[in-house]
Design an enzyme around this catalytic site. Structure first.
Site, PDB file in Angstrom:
ATOM      1  N   SER A   1     -21.591  95.506 -25.333  1.00 49.49           N
ATOM      2  CA  SER A   1     -22.290  95.169 -24.086  1.00 49.49           C
ATOM      3  C   SER A   1     -23.137  96.297 -23.516  1.00 49.49           C
ATOM      4  O   SER A   1     -23.947  96.057 -22.625  1.00 49.49           O
ATOM      5  CB  SER A   1     -21.286  94.710 -23.031  1.00 49.49           C
TER       6      SER A   1
ATOM      7  N   LYS B   1     -26.824  95.737 -23.033  1.00 48.41           N
ATOM      8  CA  LYS B   1     -27.391  95.000 -21.897  1.00 48.41           C
ATOM      9  C   LYS B   1     -28.226  95.902 -20.989  1.00 48.41           C
ATOM     10  O   LYS B   1     -29.094  95.420 -20.265  1.00 48.41           O
ATOM     11  CB  LYS B   1     -26.291  94.297 -21.118  1.00 48.41           C
TER      12      LYS B   1
ATOM     13  N   SER C   1     -21.540  91.487 -17.003  1.00 46.52           N
ATOM     14  CA  SER C   1     -21.771  91.687 -18.438  1.00 46.52           C
ATOM     15  C   SER C   1     -21.748  90.340 -19.153  1.00 46.52           C
ATOM     16  O   SER C   1     -21.165  90.183 -20.226  1.00 46.52           O
ATOM     17  CB  SER C   1     -20.740  92.638 -19.035  1.00 46.52           C
TER      18      SER C   1
END
Length: 167
Positions: free
Chosen positions: A40, A43, A95
């Site tokens: 993640s 991102k 997230s």
């Protein structure tokens, strides 16, 4: 002087980097350019790359693929409409992979969004990163490095749009 403080535990990380957030100078590192799955943390690059492409006023009608993407989700419901601003908040605060997927669709589709992220990575000097998707979910060939992630973090901290969304 003697200290009774307990020493820190040994580091067990495969790769890490400490950099000055203002100058970008690397202060310490271990395997800084080792290609690893970004998860993640990618991102952050998604926000950096797609904020110029997907304005907060954009609207997306969630699809079944949006709503059923693997991993962490904000809970998009197929057929429901969401503003890009809502999707940005879901991406950065939760997230949320469903929001990453929906933002990619607003940016012209999954491949177009991945290509945009790749161009942004290169523009930031991130030569260790290869982007396959906007969520960071494991995908064949998708990698980044501690060095590149530090570049993304520094750029994100300097972008008021991102720091405002993340609050």
């Amino acid at each position: 002087l003697t200290s009774t403080a307990t020493p820190p535990p040994p580091l067990r990380a495969t790769a890490w980097l400490v950099a000055d957030a203002t100058t970008g100078d690397v202060l310490a590192a271990c395997n800084a350019h080792l290609p690893l799955a970004p998860a993640s943390t990618l991102k952050v690059l998604t926000a950096l790359a797609l904020l110029d492409v997907v304005p907060p006023t954009g609207v997306h009608t969630a699809t079944a693929p949006d709503a059923s993407v693997d991993g962490t989700r904000a809970g998009l419901v197929a057929g429901s409409r969401y503003t890009a601003d809502n999707l940005w908040h879901g991406l950065l605060l939760s997230s949320a992979n469903d929001c990453a997927y929906a933002l990619a669709e607003l940016a012209g589709g999954q491949q177009a969004a991945a290509d945009t992220l790749q161009r942004k990575a290169y523009a930031l000097g991130a030569a260790d990163t290869h982007v396959v998707n906007t969520s960071g979910l494991d995908a064949p060939g998708q990698v980044s490095s501690a060095y590149d992630l530090a570049l993304f973090a520094r750029a994100a901290l300097a972008d008021r749009r991102i720091t405002t969304l993340a609050t």
